[in-house]
Every structure is written in C-alpha cells, then in structure tokens.
Design a protein around this motif. Sequence first.
Motif, mmCIF file in Angstrom:
data_model
loop_
_atom_site.group_PDB
_atom_site.id
_atom_site.type_symbol
_atom_site.label_atom_id
_atom_site.label_comp_id
_atom_site.label_asym_id
_atom_site.label_seq_id
_atom_site.Cartn_x
_atom_site.Cartn_y
_atom_site.Cartn_z
ATOM 1 N N GLY A 1 0.681 -1.428 0.064
ATOM 2 C CA GLY A 1 0.132 0.047 0.138
ATOM 3 C C GLY A 1 0.722 1.323 0.268
ATOM 4 N N VAL A 2 2.079 1.118 0.055
ATOM 5 C CA VAL A 2 2.980 2.248 -0.106
ATOM 6 C C VAL A 2 2.809 2.857 -1.401
ATOM 7 N N THR A 3 2.808 4.366 -1.721
ATOM 8 C CA THR A 3 2.415 4.761 -2.809
ATOM 9 C C THR A 3 3.497 5.630 -3.392
ATOM 10 N N ALA A 4 4.651 5.994 -2.507
ATOM 11 C CA ALA A 4 5.832 6.741 -2.856
ATOM 12 C C ALA A 4 7.108 6.165 -2.332
ATOM 13 N N LEU A 5 8.151 6.200 -2.991
ATOM 14 C CA LEU A 5 9.424 5.906 -2.278
ATOM 15 C C LEU A 5 10.189 7.077 -2.296
ATOM 16 N N ARG A 6 11.041 7.370 -1.330
ATOM 17 C CA ARG A 6 11.971 8.771 -1.537
ATOM 18 C C ARG A 6 13.335 7.887 -0.919
ATOM 19 N N VAL A 7 14.240 8.500 -1.520
ATOM 20 C CA VAL A 7 15.809 8.063 -1.330
ATOM 21 C C VAL A 7 16.674 9.458 -1.136
ATOM 22 N N ARG A 8 17.719 9.168 -0.296
ATOM 23 C CA ARG A 8 18.779 10.291 -0.184
ATOM 24 C C ARG A 8 19.928 9.540 -0.854
ATOM 25 N N VAL A 9 20.447 10.490 -1.473
ATOM 26 C CA VAL A 9 21.761 10.134 -2.348
ATOM 27 C C VAL A 9 23.009 11.233 -2.090
ATOM 28 N N PRO A 10 24.127 10.867 -1.662
ATOM 29 C CA PRO A 10 25.091 11.550 -1.329
ATOM 30 C C PRO A 10 25.426 12.267 -2.788
ATOM 31 N N ALA B 1 21.086 13.814 7.182
ATOM 32 C CA ALA B 1 21.716 12.888 7.849
ATOM 33 C C ALA B 1 22.179 11.614 6.931
ATOM 34 N N GLU B 2 23.247 11.363 7.376
ATOM 35 C CA GLU B 2 23.667 10.063 6.462
ATOM 36 C C GLU B 2 23.620 8.860 7.371
ATOM 37 N N PRO B 3 22.854 7.966 7.018
ATOM 38 C CA PRO B 3 22.172 6.689 7.891
ATOM 39 C C PRO B 3 23.427 6.018 8.357
ATOM 40 N N VAL B 4 24.480 5.737 7.686
ATOM 41 C CA VAL B 4 25.745 4.840 8.187
ATOM 42 C C VAL B 4 26.221 5.429 9.238
ATOM 43 N N LEU B 5 26.756 6.644 8.882
ATOM 44 C CA LEU B 5 27.721 7.350 9.686
ATOM 45 C C LEU B 5 27.088 8.117 10.766
ATOM 46 N N GLY B 6 26.008 8.686 10.629
ATOM 47 C CA GLY B 6 25.199 9.510 11.682
ATOM 48 C C GLY B 6 25.705 10.845 11.472
ATOM 49 N N VAL B 7 26.446 11.276 10.289
ATOM 50 C CA VAL B 7 26.752 12.824 10.186
ATOM 51 C C VAL B 7 25.908 13.429 9.309
ATOM 52 N N THR B 8 25.764 14.723 9.184
ATOM 53 C CA THR B 8 24.970 15.727 8.208
ATOM 54 C C THR B 8 26.032 15.817 7.010
ATOM 55 N N LEU B 9 25.557 15.449 5.699
ATOM 56 C CA LEU B 9 26.507 15.595 4.586
ATOM 57 C C LEU B 9 25.250 15.882 3.576
ATOM 58 N N PRO B 10 26.077 16.655 2.305
ATOM 59 C CA PRO B 10 25.024 17.222 1.049
ATOM 60 C C PRO B 10 24.534 15.966 0.674
ATOM 61 N N HIS B 11 23.313 15.924 0.342
ATOM 62 C CA HIS B 11 22.565 14.885 -0.287
ATOM 63 C C HIS B 11 21.619 15.274 -1.422
ATOM 64 N N SER B 12 21.362 14.706 -2.378
ATOM 65 C CA SER B 12 20.178 14.879 -3.038
ATOM 66 C C SER B 12 18.972 13.998 -2.763
ATOM 67 N N VAL B 13 17.825 14.404 -2.678
ATOM 68 C CA VAL B 13 16.491 13.827 -2.253
ATOM 69 C C VAL B 13 15.875 13.456 -3.532
ATOM 70 N N LEU B 14 15.644 12.104 -3.960
ATOM 71 C CA LEU B 14 14.616 11.950 -5.160
ATOM 72 C C LEU B 14 13.592 11.058 -4.639
ATOM 73 N N ALA B 15 12.537 11.107 -5.502
ATOM 74 C CA ALA B 15 11.479 10.337 -5.186
ATOM 75 C C ALA B 15 10.590 9.810 -6.369
ATOM 76 N N LYS B 16 9.878 8.627 -6.294
ATOM 77 C CA LYS B 16 9.225 8.269 -7.186
ATOM 78 C C LYS B 16 7.765 7.699 -6.786
ATOM 79 N N ALA B 17 6.925 7.719 -7.576
ATOM 80 C CA ALA B 17 5.511 7.174 -7.292
ATOM 81 C C ALA B 17 5.558 5.787 -7.589
ATOM 82 N N LEU B 18 4.922 4.946 -6.611
ATOM 83 C CA LEU B 18 4.987 3.463 -7.108
ATOM 84 C C LEU B 18 3.395 3.158 -7.690
ATOM 85 N N ALA B 19 3.750 2.163 -8.657
ATOM 86 C CA ALA B 19 2.559 1.742 -9.068
ATOM 87 C C ALA B 19 2.042 0.342 -8.447
ATOM 88 N N ARG B 20 0.573 0.566 -8.072
ATOM 89 C CA ARG B 20 0.172 -0.712 -7.382
ATOM 90 C C ARG B 20 -0.035 -1.708 -8.450
#
Length: 192
Positions: free
Chosen positions: A133-142, A166-185
């Motif tokens: 039932g998730v309609t969108a997926l977001r991702v942070r890319v360095p 926030a970078e999930p592995v190291l727990g530090v704040t770094l420059p990221h790009s946030v991308l998203a996509k609508a998911l088709a059911r």
Amino acid sequence: MVKLFHPAALAGAGNSAVSVPAGIPVRPAKPRDHAALAVLAAASFAQGAAALLPAGLRARADAARFEELFATGGPLLLAGPRALPWGCILAEAAPPGAATARLTGLWVAPAATGQGIGSALLAALEAALASDGVTALRVRVPSGHLRALGLFRRRGYELQAAGRRAEPVLGVTLPHSVLAKALARDLDRDAA
C-alpha cells in the motif's frame, strides 16, 4: 561516465568479476545473512559514497556499522546466492498505512557492478512496498555520487530537494540529493 573508487574498496574487492545470470534472484534477507551483507555493504560504500567523504569519516564506515543498521528492521532484500550475495537494499520500517517509504541504502558488491543488480533490487523493493500500500518511495543520495544518481534517474526518480541531510551509516550531516518516485500498484493482484 565517472566511476568513483576508494583505495580500501580496491584493496578488498579483488579483481575477479562476478558472472551474474540474466534472471537475478532477489529475496528477503534473514538475520543470519546480516554479517555477509554488512561486509558487502561496507565494500560497496568504500567504492562509491566514501570517496566523497573526508578521510577521517571513511574509516568509520565498517561492516559493524552496517550490521547495526540492518538490525534496526525494515525490508532488507538480497540478490544472488546467500553464501556470497551480489547486493542488498534496505528501506526504513514504515508504520502501517504509511503512504511514503524511505530507502535507507542500496549496495552492490564491487565485483558485480554494472550488471543490473541495483535495478533488480530496486524493482523488487518497489513492488513489495507497493503491494503493502505504499504509494511513493524517497531516497537520499550523497551529492556527487553520480553512479547512484544515474541509477535512480533511469528508474524514474525525480529530484525533490538538495541540501544537507543525515547520512544513515555514519550518523553525520552531509550534502545529499533527495529523489522520489510514485509507486504503481499491481491492479491485477488487487482485483483478485
């Protein structure tokens, strides 16, 4: 195309390429898989995102940090044989009924890059999330990780924001790009 390498990844990866069959097997990971996937993720991180980090942070991205990350829960899929996986993907555990999920990370073994493993893992995760039932997926890319940005753009993700995250592995704040996509059911499955 720009290919980023970190000396630690080259030292640990060896020069032998992995032969991946056309039908890439993807399945949920079990807790017993976490140690092998953590080693794979650390090597993948060292080859890609770590090259963008200050030297002092690179050494902190070891297998133990990835094993801790995998233990936090959320869908974790692996590609390839359990004994020597080719890649893995992790999303945050979303509360029931959440419309948007967030990808924590996608890692491919350095010897298996460029063979469609990342795309297969991403497609499998998208399908699993959409069926929940998730309609969108977001991702942070360095920011600057061109290979990862290219993969997500080819898979239909659009840039939503750029900035320090926030970078999930190291727990530090770094420059990221946030991308998203609508998911088709899968409408055929929903009609059944």
